[in-house]
Enzyme design. Structure first.
Site, PDB file in Angstrom:
ATOM      1  N   THR A   1       4.522   2.278   5.473  1.00  0.00           N
ATOM      2  CA  THR A   1       3.132   1.829   5.672  1.00  0.00           C
ATOM      3  C   THR A   1       2.452   2.739   6.676  1.00  0.00           C
ATOM      4  O   THR A   1       3.095   3.195   7.632  1.00  0.00           O
ATOM      5  CB  THR A   1       3.065   0.366   6.180  1.00  0.00           C
ATOM      6  N   ILE A   2       1.153   2.962   6.474  1.00  0.00           N
ATOM      7  CA  ILE A   2       0.432   3.789   7.461  1.00  0.00           C
ATOM      8  C   ILE A   2       0.157   3.010   8.743  1.00  0.00           C
ATOM      9  O   ILE A   2      -0.197   3.587   9.759  1.00  0.00           O
ATOM     10  CB  ILE A   2      -0.911   4.324   6.896  1.00  0.00           C
ATOM     11  N   ASP A   3       0.321   1.680   8.711  1.00  0.00           N
ATOM     12  CA  ASP A   3      -0.111   0.841   9.839  1.00  0.00           C
ATOM     13  C   ASP A   3       0.816   0.913  11.062  1.00  0.00           C
ATOM     14  O   ASP A   3       0.419   0.545  12.164  1.00  0.00           O
ATOM     15  CB  ASP A   3      -0.230  -0.629   9.399  1.00  0.00           C
TER      16      ASP A   3
ATOM     17  N   GLY B   1       5.900  -2.409   3.430  1.00  0.00           N
ATOM     18  CA  GLY B   1       5.548  -2.981   4.725  1.00  0.00           C
ATOM     19  C   GLY B   1       6.058  -4.402   4.883  1.00  0.00           C
ATOM     20  O   GLY B   1       6.933  -4.835   4.122  1.00  0.00           O
ATOM     21  N   ASP B   2       5.503  -5.132   5.848  1.00  0.00           N
ATOM     22  CA  ASP B   2       6.074  -6.454   6.148  1.00  0.00           C
ATOM     23  C   ASP B   2       5.943  -7.448   4.990  1.00  0.00           C
ATOM     24  O   ASP B   2       6.847  -8.248   4.745  1.00  0.00           O
ATOM     25  CB  ASP B   2       5.530  -7.024   7.464  1.00  0.00           C
TER      26      ASP B   2
ATOM     27  N   ARG C   1      -4.925  -2.476   9.256  1.00  0.00           N
ATOM     28  CA  ARG C   1      -4.878  -3.933   9.024  1.00  0.00           C
ATOM     29  C   ARG C   1      -5.070  -4.675  10.345  1.00  0.00           C
ATOM     30  O   ARG C   1      -6.039  -4.407  11.035  1.00  0.00           O
ATOM     31  CB  ARG C   1      -3.561  -4.339   8.341  1.00  0.00           C
TER      32      ARG C   1
ATOM     33  N   GLY D   1       0.830  -1.212   0.000  1.00  0.00           N
ATOM     34  CA  GLY D   1       0.000   0.000   0.000  1.00  0.00           C
ATOM     35  C   GLY D   1       0.858   1.253   0.000  1.00  0.00           C
ATOM     36  O   GLY D   1       1.873   1.311   0.686  1.00  0.00           O
TER      37      GLY D   1
ATOM     38  N   ASP E   1       3.166  -1.016  11.929  1.00  0.00           N
ATOM     39  CA  ASP E   1       3.170  -2.333  12.580  1.00  0.00           C
ATOM     40  C   ASP E   1       4.494  -3.085  12.432  1.00  0.00           C
ATOM     41  O   ASP E   1       4.519  -4.306  12.578  1.00  0.00           O
ATOM     42  CB  ASP E   1       2.025  -3.190  12.011  1.00  0.00           C
TER      43      ASP E   1
ATOM     44  N   HIS F   1      -9.907   5.161   2.356  1.00  0.00           N
ATOM     45  CA  HIS F   1      -8.603   5.459   1.755  1.00  0.00           C
ATOM     46  C   HIS F   1      -8.168   6.921   1.841  1.00  0.00           C
ATOM     47  O   HIS F   1      -7.040   7.223   1.437  1.00  0.00           O
ATOM     48  CB  HIS F   1      -8.578   4.974   0.306  1.00  0.00           C
TER      49      HIS F   1
ATOM     50  N   ARG G   1     -25.027  12.792  19.290  1.00  0.00           N
ATOM     51  CA  ARG G   1     -24.955  11.470  18.655  1.00  0.00           C
ATOM     52  C   ARG G   1     -23.765  10.644  19.133  1.00  0.00           C
ATOM     53  O   ARG G   1     -22.787  11.184  19.662  1.00  0.00           O
ATOM     54  CB  ARG G   1     -24.813  11.626  17.134  1.00  0.00           C
TER      55      ARG G   1
ATOM     56  N   ARG H   1       0.952  -5.067  -5.268  1.00  0.00           N
ATOM     57  CA  ARG H   1       1.178  -6.246  -4.434  1.00  0.00           C
ATOM     58  C   ARG H   1       1.292  -7.410  -5.413  1.00  0.00           C
ATOM     59  O   ARG H   1       0.318  -7.786  -6.040  1.00  0.00           O
ATOM     60  CB  ARG H   1       0.017  -6.464  -3.462  1.00  0.00           C
TER      61      ARG H   1
ATOM     62  N   SER I   1     -21.899  13.763  23.391  1.00  0.00           N
ATOM     63  CA  SER I   1     -21.412  13.105  22.167  1.00  0.00           C
ATOM     64  C   SER I   1     -20.483  11.961  22.557  1.00  0.00           C
ATOM     65  O   SER I   1     -19.837  11.997  23.601  1.00  0.00           O
ATOM     66  CB  SER I   1     -20.661  14.098  21.290  1.00  0.00           C
TER      67      SER I   1
ATOM     68  N   GLU J   1      -9.995  -1.400  12.055  1.00  0.00           N
ATOM     69  CA  GLU J   1     -10.635  -2.319  11.100  1.00  0.00           C
ATOM     70  C   GLU J   1     -10.332  -3.796  11.415  1.00  0.00           C
ATOM     71  O   GLU J   1     -11.101  -4.675  11.078  1.00  0.00           O
ATOM     72  CB  GLU J   1     -10.182  -2.016   9.665  1.00  0.00           C
TER      73      GLU J   1
HETATM   74  O1  F6P Z   1      -1.400  -1.629   4.843  1.00  0.00           O
HETATM   75  C1  F6P Z   1      -1.974  -0.405   4.544  1.00  0.00           C
HETATM   76  C2  F6P Z   1      -3.482  -0.537   4.401  1.00  0.00           C
HETATM   77  O2  F6P Z   1      -4.022   0.746   4.144  1.00  0.00           O
HETATM   78  C3  F6P Z   1      -4.198  -1.178   5.590  1.00  0.00           C
HETATM   79  O3  F6P Z   1      -4.370  -0.306   6.673  1.00  0.00           O
HETATM   80  C4  F6P Z   1      -5.482  -1.640   4.949  1.00  0.00           C
HETATM   81  O4  F6P Z   1      -6.002  -2.748   5.638  1.00  0.00           O
HETATM   82  C5  F6P Z   1      -5.043  -2.033   3.569  1.00  0.00           C
HETATM   83  O5  F6P Z   1      -3.804  -1.384   3.318  1.00  0.00           O
HETATM   84  C6  F6P Z   1      -6.014  -1.687   2.490  1.00  0.00           C
HETATM   85  O6  F6P Z   1      -5.531  -2.168   1.279  1.00  0.00           O
HETATM   86  P1  F6P Z   1      -6.136  -1.810  -0.145  1.00  0.00           P
HETATM   87  O7  F6P Z   1      -5.648  -0.449  -0.515  1.00  0.00           O
HETATM   88  O8  F6P Z   1      -5.589  -2.868  -1.030  1.00  0.00           O
HETATM   89  O9  F6P Z   1      -7.615  -1.836  -0.008  1.00  0.00           O
END
Ligand code: F6P
Length: 340
Positions: free
Chosen positions: A143-145, A119-120, A189, A28, A147, A270, A180, A89, A233, A240
């Site tokens: 990676t934004i994760d 990423g990994d 991920r 990603g 991790d 996204h 709300r 990928r 609120s 996710e």
């Molecule tokens: O690994 C980065 C990430 O944005 C995750 O946070 C997410 O689960 C995944 O990629 C989404 O992937 P795609 O862009 O293939 O939907």
């Protein structure tokens, strides 16, 4: 100037002259990848090394989407999100045939070493390829994760976090105005770093993350309690990858307890991945990119360049992939403390 290095791959000592480096982005996209590419390209040129940009990640290595890069090719990209090299990928790279084609293209262009930004999943591919064909590799965590073990931050995490904070602040305005409860699902991920830090930064009432087994029955008492305290609120941040299956599932399971609450669900999606990188991401991407090339020149490879307590560090790639990076449980406690 070219450089002689002596390094070790699978316990055998190699001696090789590095004259050219290939750089690719994989997995990603994340904001700051362009800053890293710029740093790799210019540091290579500064050291009289040829540098090749490989488009579309490992797919481009297999299908020869490889082009020499000059300093001007990376002009005015430091502020741009995404990746000018494009990313993918690749499942084919996991096959023997795919790896062989990729290796043949390295030979064709005289690419002696690779810098992999990803990423990994991208690092797993790199390790296998590097070991099989004795190609020196250095990884940059993109990676934004956030991790990856061994680094406090990954390239793109800070920008994504700021994007989430901006979005949740806006949602809070509506949540407060309408009294709300919002369940906001964020990416990550199977890691909860984005949800946890965004929870702290936005004053979320609760977070659900994969690292913590949240008992939904415990959560219902929180709901009753919140009702009693007349909170106007509520923002619940849902990672996710949490075990119930995301915001929609959580709300479905909690629905018997949500009477009296005006509930909305928001999936940020996204928008979290793109956008101009934060200053922090630009800086770490630049430092890591410079160090990746210098590391290869010194003969240190098979490592991921990371950042720990503001210092650039080298983490064996296999460790970065295999070891689990834990969230800070004290931060989780703080969310509860601050929700009195
Ligand atoms: O690994 C980065 C990430 O944005 C995750 O946070 C997410 O689960 C995944 O990629 C989404 O992937 P795609 O862009 O293939 O939907």
């Amino acid at each position: 100037m070219s450089c002689i290095f002596v390094g070790q791959i699978n316990n055998c000592v190699m001696e090789k002259t590095i004259k050219s480096i290939g750089v690719l982005t994989s997995g990603g996209d994340s904001s700051g990848m362009n800053a890293a590419i710029r740093a790799v390209v210019r540091t290579s040129i500064f050291n009289d090394l040829k540098v090749f940009g490989i488009r579309h990640g490992y797919h481009g290595l297999i299908y020869d989407m490889i082009k020499e890069m000059k300093s001007r090719d990376v002009a005015a990209i430091i502020q741009r999100g995404g990746t000018i090299l494009k990313t993918a990928r690749s499942t084919e790279f996991k096959t023997e045939e795919g790896m062989k084609k990729a290796y043949d293209n390295c030979v064709k262009h005289n690419i002696d070493a690779l810098v992999i930004i990803g990423g990994d999943g991208s690092f797993k591919g790199a390790t296998e390829f590097g070991n099989r064909y004795n190609i020196p590799m250095v990884g940059l965590p993109g990676t934004i994760d956030n991790d990856l073990f061994g680094t406090d931050a990954t390239i793109g995490y800070d920008t994504a976090l700021n994007t989430i904070v901006e979005a949740v602040d806006k949602i809070r305005d509506t949540a407060s105005s309408h009294d709300r409860m919002f369940f906001v699902e964020v990416m990550g991920r199977d890691a909860g770093f984005l949800a946890l830090r965004a929870g702290l930064a936005c004053g979320a009432e609760a977070i659900l993350i994969p690292e913590i087994d949240t008992d939904l029955t415990h959560f219902t008492s929180y709901l009753e309690d919140g009702n009693k305290r007349k909170k106007s609120s509520n923002i619940i941040l849902v990672a996710e990858g949490e075990k119930e299956g995301g915001a929609f599932e959580v709300v479905k399971k909690l629905s018997p307890y949500l009477d009296g609450y005006d509930v909305r669900i928001s999936i940020l999606g996204h928008i979290q991945r793109g956008g101009s990188p934060s200053a922090y991401d630009r800086v770490i991407a630049t430092k890591m990119g410079v160090e990746a090339v210098q590391s290869l020149i010194r003969g240190e490879y098979g490592v991921m360049i990371g950042i720990k307590n503001e210092e650039i560090v080298h983490v064996p790639i296999e460790k970065a992939i295999k070891l689990h990076k834990n969230v800070d449980l004290q931060e989780v406690d703080m969310i509860n403390i601050l929700n009195v």
